[in-house]
Design a protein around this motif. Sequence first.
Motif, PDB file in Angstrom:
ATOM      1  N   LEU A  20      33.597  61.562  20.016  1.00  0.00           N
ATOM      2  CA  LEU A  20      32.611  62.524  19.534  1.00  0.00           C
ATOM      3  C   LEU A  20      33.269  63.561  18.620  1.00  0.00           C
ATOM      4  O   LEU A  20      32.677  63.991  17.628  1.00  0.00           O
ATOM      5  N   THR A  21      34.508  63.922  18.933  1.00  0.00           N
ATOM      6  CA  THR A  21      35.222  64.890  18.100  1.00  0.00           C
ATOM      7  C   THR A  21      35.501  64.321  16.711  1.00  0.00           C
ATOM      8  O   THR A  21      35.303  65.007  15.694  1.00  0.00           O
ATOM      9  N   VAL A  22      35.942  63.069  16.657  1.00  0.00           N
ATOM     10  CA  VAL A  22      36.192  62.414  15.369  1.00  0.00           C
ATOM     11  C   VAL A  22      34.894  62.300  14.571  1.00  0.00           C
ATOM     12  O   VAL A  22      34.849  62.559  13.365  1.00  0.00           O
ATOM     13  N   LEU A  23      33.821  61.921  15.277  1.00  0.00           N
ATOM     14  CA  LEU A  23      32.520  61.772  14.628  1.00  0.00           C
ATOM     15  C   LEU A  23      32.016  63.109  14.091  1.00  0.00           C
ATOM     16  O   LEU A  23      31.484  63.198  12.983  1.00  0.00           O
ATOM     17  N   ALA A  24      32.204  64.169  14.871  1.00  0.00           N
ATOM     18  CA  ALA A  24      31.792  65.503  14.435  1.00  0.00           C
ATOM     19  C   ALA A  24      32.555  65.924  13.175  1.00  0.00           C
ATOM     20  O   ALA A  24      31.990  66.558  12.274  1.00  0.00           O
ATOM     21  N   SER A  25      33.831  65.562  13.097  1.00  0.00           N
ATOM     22  CA  SER A  25      34.631  65.876  11.902  1.00  0.00           C
ATOM     23  C   SER A  25      34.091  65.139  10.682  1.00  0.00           C
ATOM     24  O   SER A  25      34.009  65.707   9.585  1.00  0.00           O
ATOM     25  N   ASP A  26      33.718  63.864  10.878  1.00  0.00           N
ATOM     26  CA  ASP A  26      33.161  63.075   9.770  1.00  0.00           C
ATOM     27  C   ASP A  26      31.853  63.675   9.269  1.00  0.00           C
ATOM     28  O   ASP A  26      31.617  63.753   8.060  1.00  0.00           O
ATOM     29  N   ILE A  27      30.993  64.080  10.199  1.00  0.00           N
ATOM     30  CA  ILE A  27      29.704  64.667   9.820  1.00  0.00           C
ATOM     31  C   ILE A  27      29.928  65.977   9.074  1.00  0.00           C
ATOM     32  O   ILE A  27      29.284  66.246   8.051  1.00  0.00           O
ATOM     33  N   CYS A  28      30.869  66.780   9.573  1.00  0.00           N
ATOM     34  CA  CYS A  28      31.169  68.062   8.935  1.00  0.00           C
ATOM     35  C   CYS A  28      31.687  67.858   7.511  1.00  0.00           C
ATOM     36  O   CYS A  28      31.290  68.574   6.585  1.00  0.00           O
ATOM     37  N   GLU A  29      32.556  66.868   7.334  1.00  0.00           N
ATOM     38  CA  GLU A  29      33.103  66.571   6.014  1.00  0.00           C
ATOM     39  C   GLU A  29      31.995  66.143   5.054  1.00  0.00           C
ATOM     40  O   GLU A  29      31.927  66.607   3.909  1.00  0.00           O
ATOM     41  N   GLN A  30      31.102  65.257   5.530  1.00  0.00           N
ATOM     42  CA  GLN A  30      30.000  64.792   4.708  1.00  0.00           C
ATOM     43  C   GLN A  30      29.048  65.941   4.367  1.00  0.00           C
ATOM     44  O   GLN A  30      28.563  66.057   3.237  1.00  0.00           O
ATOM     45  N   PHE A  31      28.821  66.813   5.334  1.00  0.00           N
ATOM     46  CA  PHE A  31      27.950  67.965   5.123  1.00  0.00           C
ATOM     47  C   PHE A  31      28.517  68.886   4.041  1.00  0.00           C
ATOM     48  O   PHE A  31      27.793  69.368   3.169  1.00  0.00           O
ATOM     49  N   ASN A  32      29.826  69.126   4.083  1.00  0.00           N
ATOM     50  CA  ASN A  32      30.466  69.999   3.093  1.00  0.00           C
ATOM     51  C   ASN A  32      30.442  69.388   1.696  1.00  0.00           C
ATOM     52  O   ASN A  32      30.275  70.099   0.697  1.00  0.00           O
ATOM     53  N   ILE A  33      30.591  68.050   1.625  1.00  0.00           N
ATOM     54  CA  ILE A  33      30.517  67.362   0.335  1.00  0.00           C
ATOM     55  C   ILE A  33      29.128  67.533  -0.270  1.00  0.00           C
ATOM     56  O   ILE A  33      28.967  67.870  -1.441  1.00  0.00           O
ATOM     57  N   ASN A  34      28.103  67.304   0.551  1.00  0.00           N
ATOM     58  CA  ASN A  34      26.718  67.445   0.084  1.00  0.00           C
ATOM     59  C   ASN A  34      26.414  68.875  -0.347  1.00  0.00           C
ATOM     60  O   ASN A  34      25.685  69.113  -1.313  1.00  0.00           O
ATOM     61  N   LYS A  35      27.011  69.827   0.378  1.00  0.00           N
ATOM     62  CA  LYS A  35      26.778  71.234   0.066  1.00  0.00           C
ATOM     63  C   LYS A  35      27.381  71.593  -1.292  1.00  0.00           C
ATOM     64  O   LYS A  35      26.772  72.311  -2.092  1.00  0.00           O
TER      65      LYS A  35
END
Length: 471
Positions: free
Chosen positions: A344-359
């Motif tokens: 879940l921690t790795v997955l949360a990091s991936d989501i955060c990275e994708q979110f920042n890219i989109n932002k």
Amino acid sequence: MAAAAAGAGSGPWAAQEKQFPPALLSFFIYNPRFGPREGEEENKILFYHPNEVEKNEKIRNVGLCEAIVQFTRTFSPSKPAKSLHTQKNRQFFNEPEEHFWMVMVVRNPIIEKQSKDGKPVVEYQEEELLDKVYSSVLQQCYSMYKLFNGTFLKAMEDGGVELLKERLEKFFHRYLQTLHLQSCDLLDIFGGISFFPLDKMTYLKIQSFINRMEESLNIVKYTAFLYNDQLIWSGLEQDDMRILYKYLTTSLFPRHIEPEVCWGPQLHTLTHIQGFLTGPLNLNDPEAKCRFPKIFVNTDDTYEELHLIVYKAMSAAVCFMIDASIQPTLDFCRRLDSVVGPQLTVLASDICEQFNINKRMSGSEKEPQFKFIYFNHMNLAEKSTVHMRKTPSVSLTSVNERRLLKLSSCRVDEDEEIIVKAMSDYWVVGKKSDRRELYVILNQKNANLIEVNEEVKKLCATQFNNIFFLD
């Protein structure tokens, strides 16, 4: 009672003006079948807040509400009264189950002014409260009770009237303290869910994670996945998920914003905070209690009783729901922590990275000239720039809120668009198309109707480019 100095107004007495928001005066639940004879009236009352009220006053208030409901049945047998307006307060009625009535009495907002001779003059704002909003709040009270206790009828079957009274007292004594009646608005009518936008690849990673977890933890019946308090995946029915979502985002998650999460052993090997939000306080303690809250879902059909296990890593939270007949052990919790935690921690990091890219791709966030509220009746999706948690100072003014609510309440079944210019020079636009609703407030006092229409089209193109709205 709390008061706030008036921020607007004119004249010599404006500075002395005080405003008091709406407040809960009383809340009670009764069943007229439980005390049909004279002298048995107290038996009707199943719960009454505040409890300090004298017995005869309780009986009198319940009797008055019962009389109002019965009187209005004369004119509309299938649709009795939903609310009663008086100068000082507003009463709301709801019959969630046959013969069980819930009543909420809310004091109207007050403006206190100083007269020329210095004496306070109280004015009750009789038109400030909107029936649709507070009727929805009353319905939410029942839905939240049902989520954690099941139906009133189920309590009656399990242990009779006394058990029902016990459950009502235990639940509503705490829940009523969480009601913020002064901040209720259009979103309380919709009761929607905010979804987190994701690219396909990241979404598939989450789907794969959920499938692996449900296979590894084979006693899991349903799973829900959230990030930043927004829903990404749920295996529950819509109506059950919408009330669970409200509990998670308004009650459970806010309580764990500070680092008071129940730590798991993985904390020593990972740099990120993670652990159980419900369940054991310390997995290293052999005496730790594995108590999880019980929830009731599908109450109209299979009536399932489940344990709610909520586990969080960084900004990601996953809810596992297992059959209540199975009691989770400490070993199970440790295994869940070791299996779920790292992934879940790795997955949360991936989501955060994708979110920042989109932002970054969307550009800098400028304060828009408009605020909007969107709701989709089909999947309960809601989106609002008025209710952003990061900017609590942004809120609907009472004038614009009433405009939005009047637009939403006067709509017809067909698709339509309504544009209104408020006295305060704001433009308010309402669009309904294919069970989707969009309400926009534009602060462009010099704009004309054509320019306002163009602005709304631009908004739809940027914020809802994959959603069809009739032009």
